[in-house]
Design an enzyme around this catalytic site. Structure first.
Site, PDB file in Angstrom:
ATOM      1  N   ASP A 457     -40.798 -39.748  83.505  1.00 30.04           N
ATOM      2  CA  ASP A 457     -41.760 -39.764  84.608  1.00 30.04           C
ATOM      3  C   ASP A 457     -42.102 -38.338  85.059  1.00 30.04           C
ATOM      4  O   ASP A 457     -41.390 -37.372  84.726  1.00 30.04           O
ATOM      5  CB  ASP A 457     -41.146 -40.558  85.775  1.00 30.04           C
ATOM      6  CG  ASP A 457     -42.185 -41.299  86.595  1.00 30.04           C
ATOM      7  OD1 ASP A 457     -43.369 -40.925  86.522  1.00 30.04           O
ATOM      8  OD2 ASP A 457     -41.808 -42.233  87.324  1.00 30.04           O
ATOM      9  N   ASN A 459     -43.908 -37.090  88.730  1.00 28.27           N
ATOM     10  CA  ASN A 459     -44.601 -37.622  89.904  1.00 28.27           C
ATOM     11  C   ASN A 459     -45.223 -36.601  90.841  1.00 28.27           C
ATOM     12  O   ASN A 459     -45.485 -36.927  91.995  1.00 28.27           O
ATOM     13  CB  ASN A 459     -43.651 -38.522  90.688  1.00 28.27           C
ATOM     14  CG  ASN A 459     -43.515 -39.866  90.007  1.00 28.27           C
ATOM     15  OD1 ASN A 459     -44.496 -40.573  89.835  1.00 28.27           O
ATOM     16  ND2 ASN A 459     -42.314 -40.201  89.560  1.00 28.27           N
ATOM     17  N   ASP A 526     -49.693 -47.514  88.165  1.00 25.26           N
ATOM     18  CA  ASP A 526     -48.735 -48.253  88.990  1.00 25.26           C
ATOM     19  C   ASP A 526     -49.379 -49.512  89.556  1.00 25.26           C
ATOM     20  O   ASP A 526     -48.708 -50.323  90.180  1.00 25.26           O
ATOM     21  CB  ASP A 526     -48.244 -47.380  90.152  1.00 25.26           C
ATOM     22  CG  ASP A 526     -47.075 -46.497  89.730  1.00 25.26           C
ATOM     23  OD1 ASP A 526     -46.596 -46.657  88.593  1.00 25.26           O
ATOM     24  OD2 ASP A 526     -46.646 -45.652  90.538  1.00 25.26           O
TER      25      ASP A 526
HETATM   26  C1  DGJ Z   1     -43.669 -43.807  89.256  1.00 22.84           C
HETATM   27  C2  DGJ Z   1     -43.788 -44.755  88.104  1.00 22.84           C
HETATM   28  O1  DGJ Z   1     -45.129 -44.911  87.758  1.00 22.84           O
HETATM   29  C3  DGJ Z   1     -43.148 -46.095  88.478  1.00 22.84           C
HETATM   30  O2  DGJ Z   1     -43.310 -47.011  87.431  1.00 22.84           O
HETATM   31  C4  DGJ Z   1     -41.701 -45.869  88.790  1.00 22.84           C
HETATM   32  O3  DGJ Z   1     -41.008 -45.456  87.639  1.00 22.84           O
HETATM   33  C5  DGJ Z   1     -41.572 -44.851  89.893  1.00 22.84           C
HETATM   34  N1  DGJ Z   1     -42.282 -43.632  89.585  1.00 22.84           N
HETATM   35  C6  DGJ Z   1     -40.121 -44.511  90.154  1.00 22.84           C
HETATM   36  O4  DGJ Z   1     -39.980 -43.501  91.027  1.00 22.84           O
END
Ligand code: DGJ
Length: 715
Positions: A457, A459, A526
């Protein structure tokens, strides 16, 4: 799956070509050609890009193939270099070229040099004959005394002369990715780009269609589909000049990224991947899918695992016992692998929400006292594999890592820290950080060799970014970060060549072929609502094959039946992220059968040719089908969306079948106790009938948010 025998023939050499031989350079695929010529002034020009013709029919002349800045060019340059003496000009003259063939791939390299300064640029073109795809990139090398500054360094520049140009771009944001917009290009410059540093596709997907002369459709029109294989900042410019000529430049975004190239060290740009066709967007997608499966994606022509993920079911709230129960749920469902998501790590700063723990990749002893090894073993005892989530490029201020290595973090001196999702980005330019990230994976795999899958991931994007490692060379940050990521991935792939890894960046944040050569699939969004996913997966299908588009059945789409959500997931790489124990007995039975059905049809879905037949952007339904290469099988998906009583749905003419073959048409994946309602169900129909007369896919009353999956099998 195709077996490929490699052989190499040297078609012509750098030295020894007569000038006449080297005048015209033809880069061909089975249907297209890019033709370059050496002009009288020894500059290399692009003479032609389009349908493949007999060599004598190709024109000569044209516009400079890799436009330089500072001399006579007045348009956006492909390259701009400032020499050691401050001279900001470059001239590139043809020196030689060579062509080599390996199997169905032809490589053409054209060497050019500046007549005055010790600078050379090699243009590389790889033509993938069968898939009609061309990959193009540049290598820049100088031998001046000190570093020379590059302020532009495109991968590719293509010229077009059309009546009109129609650009299709794909933009979005978190949970509403890849929305389609098509517009006519007008005089001046249109730019598509990212400056986000990491998860660079968050607002703008890194791919486009450019239709020539008029808008193209799925089945008609001349166009190119293009995408840059780069996981960092990218930029495409589309410049329409005063005579309606178009220049399309693709490459790394040079924003805040002047690059000081060291003498003798080549600066190699990422590849621009494109396909030309006069058969519409559908053919362009099939070309890219074909290329991607064979050359662009890790193990692209191999099978994928079905999985049960726990993110939407538990978030970070779970313990060992709960996970083992979930293994049972996965087993009950019949999937191959359980994927443990975020929240399993951190002790001084346990990861109980998104505020702490990133960077401390040790099992949380409270949640998982017996460790990951126990989970791997327990999963194996239940007959399923085990996979795990990581976000190795990031750190929370609340972590041991942050306290121990403040110098490993991208952050500006003299400024406040700036967070995204409460986290900061690690300085992946620093080889020690690269080593740390590699070791997160390597230590985990060494201790737990049974781990069979990773979700990687990412983010947050970069803000207030400053690399402590780069010191005064901050303008190298965006480029060197991406190269640092690739170095880590190279090491991981050398040691774990086939471990499936999902490329995830909060959904849609990383969807590029630079990364996908190390990853087996990506997480498109998501947003797992079934209705939304029809559009999102549709959007990604333009550029990526279905076995790379992860599609999970979840509880997010409360408005839609489980059947609808499952049918939507089945058009991609299906998985689950749901509480199986909350299923009604009928839902469980349906899902168990759906997993079996998916395993049976996935070969056609993953490796077949995609035909998008009715777009959800044009009607309140979506219809698409995958046809096996030998045309003996096809899977047809039909989704009725937000339909209204006034909607009239015409018959649907299928595509891609063999007109001579006879197919049994049968609805599959039915919910228990429901019957196929289609009047043609279980009939044997010819390919000719199916493609010319078509099927009524909306018989009787049209139920909004209903769906069907049909199988066509040669009799
Ligand atoms: C963002 C991802 O897109 C989700 O599927 C999940 O893994 C979360 N992060 C977890 O923090």
């Amino acid at each position: 799956m195709p077996t490929r025998f490699a052989f190499v023939i040297l078609l012509s050499c750098f030295a020894g070509n007569t000038f006449a031989q080297s005048k015209q350079i033809v880069i061909e695929t089975s249907h297209s050609a890019l033709v370059l010529n050496v002009g009288g002034n020894q500059r290399v020009v692009q003479s032609y890009l389009g349908k493949k013709l007999a060599p004598a029919a190709y024109p000569s002349g044209g516009r400079e193939a890799y436009l330089t800045a500072g001399m006579d060019n007045q348009f956006e340059p492909a390259i701009r270099m400032v020499h050691n003496d401050g001279n900001p000009s470059l001239e590139l003259k043809y020196v030689s070229h060579k062509t080599t063939r390996t199997d169905d791939v032809v490589q053409t390299d054209i060497l050019m040099k500046d007549p005055v300064y010790p600078v050379e640029v090699t243009l590389h073109y790889t033509a993938y004959y069968n898939s009609d795809v061309i990959k193009s990139w540049a290598e820049i090398l100088h031998r001046e005394k000190k570093p020379a500054m590059l302020t532009e360094y495109a991968s590719s520049l293509l010229h077009f002369n059309g009546d009109e140009y129609w650009l299709t771009q794909f933009h979005g944001d978190w949970a509403r990715e890849v929305n389609i917009i098509e517009e006519k290009l007008t005089n001046g410059i249109k730019t598509l780009e990212s400056k986000l540093g990491t998860r660079t596709n968050f607002y703008q997907t890194q791919a486009f269609f450019l239709s020539l002369n008029e808008k193209s459709t799925e089945t008609t029109g001349e166009l190119i589909a293009g995408t840059l294989a780069w996981t960092g900042n990218y930029r495409y410019t589309f410049e329409v000049d005063q005579r309606n000529g178009l220049r399309v430049r693709a490459g790394i975004n040079s924003f805040a990224s002047e690059y000081y190239a060291e003498p003798g060290q080549p600066f190699v740009t990422p590849a621009f991947i494109f396909t030309w066709t006069d058969q519409g967007k559908g053919q362009a997608s099939r070309n890219l899918h074909n290329w991607a499966r064979n050359y662009g994606v890790l193990d692209g022509n191999k099978e994928r695992l079905t999985l049960l993920n726990n993110w939407e079911a538990t978030h970070t709230t779970f313990d060992e016992k709960r996970l083992v129960e979930l293994f049972d749920e996965g087993k009950k469902l019949g999937i191959d692998l359980f994927l443990l998501d975020d929240g399993w790590f951190g002790n001084n700063f346990p990861r109980n929400d998104d505020k702490a723990g990133l960077g401390d990749w040790q099992e949380d002893k409270k949640k998982l006292p017996s460790g990951l090894g126990y989970l791997v073993k327990e999963a194996a005892n239940k007959g399923i594999k085990f996979g795990i989530w990581l976000e190795p490029e990031m750190v929370n201020p609340k972590s041991d890592l942050y306290q121990q290595h403040p110098d490993w973090i991208l952050k500006l001196p003299n400024r406040e820290e700036n967070y995204g999702r409460n986290q900061l980005v690690l300085d992946l330019v620093n080889p020690q950080v690269q080593d740390f990230v590699f070791r997160i994976v390597d230590d985990m795999m060494t201790k737990n060799p049974g781990i069979a899958f990773i979700k990687w991931d990412c983010n947050r994007s970069m803000t207030n970014a400053y690399s402590p490692y780069l010191k005064e060379k901050q303008s190298h940050l965006y480029i060197e970060y991406t190269k640092g990521l690739y170095k880590v991935m190279e090491r991981i792939r050398t040691k774990y060549p086939h471990l499936p890894i999902m490329l995830c960046a909060g959904g849609g944040g990383r969807t590029d072929y630079g990364a996908l050569k190390y990853f087996t699939e990506f997480w498109p969004s998501d947003n797992t609502d079934g209705l939304e996913r029809v559009y999102i997966q549709w959007g990604y299908s333009y550029f990526f094959p279905s076995n790379t588009i992860s599609a999970h059945v979840t509880s997010m789409g409360k408005l839609q039946s489980l059947k609808f959500r499952t049918d939507v997931a089945m058009m991609g790489k299906m998985g689950y992220d749901i509480r199986v124990n909350n299923f009604t007995p009928q839902e469980l039975l349906f899902s168990q059968e759906a997993v079996k059905t998916y395993k049976r049809i996935s070969e056609t879905v993953w490796f077949g040719n995609l035909y998008r037949i009715i777009s959800p952007y044009e009607e309140s339904r979506a219809v698409l089908m995958y046809v096996a290469e030998d045309k003996r099988k096809a899977i047809l998906f039909n989704y009725q969306l937000q339909t209204r009583r006034k909607d009239i749905f015409s018959r649907v003419k299928l595509q891609g079948l063999d007109p001579q073959k006879k197919y049994r048409f049968r609805e599959i994946n039915l919910f228990p106790d429901t019957k196929a309602a289609n009047p043609d169900n279980d009939k044997v129909l010819t390919g000719e009938y199916l493609m010319n007369i078509g099927l009524n896919l909306a018989p009787g009353r049209i139920a909004p948010l209903s769906s069907n999956v049909f199988e066509l099998t040669e009799e």
